[in-house]
Design a protein around this motif. Sequence first.
Motif, PDB file in Angstrom:
ATOM      1  N   GLY A  32       0.817  -1.203   0.000  1.00 17.70           N
ATOM      2  CA  GLY A  32       0.000   0.000   0.000  1.00 17.70           C
ATOM      3  C   GLY A  32       0.850   1.251   0.000  1.00 17.70           C
ATOM      4  N   ALA A  33       0.274   2.329  -0.411  1.00 17.61           N
ATOM      5  CA  ALA A  33       0.984   3.601  -0.454  1.00 17.61           C
ATOM      6  C   ALA A  33       0.945   4.261   0.917  1.00 17.61           C
ATOM      7  CB  ALA A  33       0.355   4.507  -1.494  1.00 17.61           C
ATOM      8  N   MET A  34       2.064   4.806   1.343  1.00 25.07           N
ATOM      9  CA  MET A  34       2.133   5.498   2.620  1.00 25.07           C
ATOM     10  C   MET A  34       2.273   6.988   2.424  1.00 25.07           C
ATOM     11  SD  MET A  34       4.218   3.072   5.111  1.00 25.07           S
ATOM     12  CE  MET A  34       4.434   1.379   4.724  1.00 25.07           C
ATOM     13  N   GLY A  35       1.969   7.460   1.241  1.00 25.72           N
ATOM     14  CA  GLY A  35       2.063   8.876   0.943  1.00 25.72           C
ATOM     15  C   GLY A  35       1.681   9.116  -0.493  1.00 25.72           C
ATOM     16  N   GLN A  36       2.170  10.216  -1.037  1.00 20.67           N
ATOM     17  CA  GLN A  36       1.858  10.518  -2.429  1.00 20.67           C
ATOM     18  C   GLN A  36       3.029  11.247  -3.069  1.00 20.67           C
ATOM     19  OE1 GLN A  36      -1.630  12.870  -2.320  1.00 20.67           O
ATOM     20  NE2 GLN A  36      -0.771  14.440  -1.002  1.00 20.67           N
ATOM     21  N   HIS A  37       3.123  11.117  -4.373  1.00 24.09           N
ATOM     22  CA  HIS A  37       4.176  11.782  -5.129  1.00 24.09           C
ATOM     23  C   HIS A  37       3.805  13.251  -5.318  1.00 24.09           C
ATOM     24  CE1 HIS A  37       6.381   8.162  -6.187  1.00 24.09           C
ATOM     25  NE2 HIS A  37       5.204   7.565  -6.313  1.00 24.09           N
ATOM     26  N   THR A  38       4.829  14.097  -5.245  1.00 20.42           N
ATOM     27  CA  THR A  38       4.609  15.519  -5.499  1.00 20.42           C
ATOM     28  C   THR A  38       4.844  15.799  -6.974  1.00 20.42           C
ATOM     29  OG1 THR A  38       6.898  16.100  -5.041  1.00 20.42           O
ATOM     30  CG2 THR A  38       5.365  16.101  -3.173  1.00 20.42           C
ATOM     31  N   LYS A  39       4.406  16.951  -7.438  1.00 23.31           N
ATOM     32  CA  LYS A  39       4.588  17.279  -8.848  1.00 23.31           C
ATOM     33  C   LYS A  39       6.039  17.616  -9.170  1.00 23.31           C
ATOM     34  CE  LYS A  39       3.238  22.134  -8.376  1.00 23.31           C
ATOM     35  NZ  LYS A  39       2.305  23.139  -8.856  1.00 23.31           N
ATOM     36  N   TYR A  40       6.891  17.736  -8.145  1.00 24.09           N
ATOM     37  CA  TYR A  40       8.299  18.043  -8.359  1.00 24.09           C
ATOM     38  C   TYR A  40       9.178  16.796  -8.301  1.00 24.09           C
ATOM     39  CZ  TYR A  40       6.477  22.660  -7.487  1.00 24.09           C
ATOM     40  OH  TYR A  40       5.741  23.801  -7.543  1.00 24.09           O
ATOM     41  N   GLY A  41       8.584  15.625  -8.208  1.00 27.34           N
ATOM     42  CA  GLY A  41       9.346  14.382  -8.203  1.00 27.34           C
ATOM     43  C   GLY A  41       9.676  13.858  -6.820  1.00 27.34           C
ATOM     44  N   GLY A  42       9.231  14.538  -5.795  1.00 27.97           N
ATOM     45  CA  GLY A  42       9.472  14.056  -4.440  1.00 27.97           C
ATOM     46  C   GLY A  42       8.366  13.127  -3.973  1.00 27.97           C
ATOM     47  N   TYR A  43       8.406  12.774  -2.722  1.00 27.05           N
ATOM     48  CA  TYR A  43       7.391  11.900  -2.145  1.00 27.05           C
ATOM     49  C   TYR A  43       7.051  12.429  -0.766  1.00 27.05           C
ATOM     50  CZ  TYR A  43       4.881   7.570  -1.232  1.00 27.05           C
ATOM     51  OH  TYR A  43       3.909   6.650  -0.965  1.00 27.05           O
ATOM     52  N   ARG A  44       5.783  12.668  -0.519  1.00 23.57           N
ATOM     53  CA  ARG A  44       5.330  13.196   0.764  1.00 23.57           C
ATOM     54  C   ARG A  44       4.698  12.051   1.548  1.00 23.57           C
ATOM     55  NH1 ARG A  44       1.485  17.062  -0.525  1.00 23.57           N
ATOM     56  NH2 ARG A  44       3.191  18.436  -1.055  1.00 23.57           N
ATOM     57  N   ILE A  45       5.234  11.767   2.727  1.00 26.66           N
ATOM     58  CA  ILE A  45       4.724  10.674   3.559  1.00 26.66           C
ATOM     59  C   ILE A  45       3.542  11.172   4.367  1.00 26.66           C
ATOM     60  CG2 ILE A  45       5.258   9.156   5.487  1.00 26.66           C
ATOM     61  CD1 ILE A  45       8.086   8.995   4.479  1.00 26.66           C
ATOM     62  N   ASP A  46       2.456  10.424   4.326  1.00 19.98           N
ATOM     63  CA  ASP A  46       1.283  10.689   5.153  1.00 19.98           C
ATOM     64  C   ASP A  46       1.428   9.827   6.403  1.00 19.98           C
ATOM     65  OD1 ASP A  46      -1.113  11.294   6.268  1.00 19.98           O
ATOM     66  OD2 ASP A  46      -2.340  10.382   4.689  1.00 19.98           O
ATOM     67  N   TRP A  47       1.751  10.445   7.527  1.00 20.24           N
ATOM     68  CA  TRP A  47       2.078   9.701   8.744  1.00 20.24           C
ATOM     69  C   TRP A  47       0.876   8.971   9.319  1.00 20.24           C
ATOM     70  CZ3 TRP A  47       6.865   8.545   9.446  1.00 20.24           C
ATOM     71  CH2 TRP A  47       7.843   9.371   8.907  1.00 20.24           C
ATOM     72  N   LYS A  48      -0.325   9.291   8.874  1.00 21.86           N
ATOM     73  CA  LYS A  48      -1.504   8.536   9.307  1.00 21.86           C
ATOM     74  C   LYS A  48      -1.533   7.145   8.671  1.00 21.86           C
ATOM     75  CE  LYS A  48      -4.132  12.746   9.367  1.00 21.86           C
ATOM     76  NZ  LYS A  48      -5.176  13.456   8.663  1.00 21.86           N
ATOM     77  N   LYS A  49      -0.875   6.991   7.513  1.00 23.99           N
ATOM     78  CA  LYS A  49      -0.873   5.719   6.804  1.00 23.99           C
ATOM     79  C   LYS A  49       0.318   4.823   7.160  1.00 23.99           C
ATOM     80  CE  LYS A  49      -3.189   7.435   2.683  1.00 23.99           C
ATOM     81  NZ  LYS A  49      -3.066   7.569   1.223  1.00 23.99           N
TER      82      LYS A  49
END
Length: 103
Positions: A32-49
């Motif tokens: 499962g995904a624990m965050g989402q990709h940003t439009k700049y190529g990074g990855y933002r972690i959603d700490w709730k997941k």
Amino acid sequence: MQPTPVLQRAIRRLALTTKQGPHNYYKGNRTGAMGQHTKYGGYRIDWKKVRTYVCPDLSAFNLTPFVAARIEARRDRFAHTESGGPMDGKDYLRRWKEEGGTI
């Protein structure tokens, strides 16, 4: 070349692999995904997941190994050397030279 109709039915029941799916098919490993990709190529972690594991209090719990009490201790350990422990690199080279080792 195509498989026979009987084999086609059997293949349909099997799990889809990355080689059988479309060119962009990614099977994943069910994490499962624990965050989402940003439009700049990074990855933002959603700490709730993010998965967190709660360990119970084991302070009063006596852990024992999964070995029967009647098993004897092993006696085939390394011979102790000058350093007091198993043979290290220096001891190996010293013994190799004593026994006539040449390069």
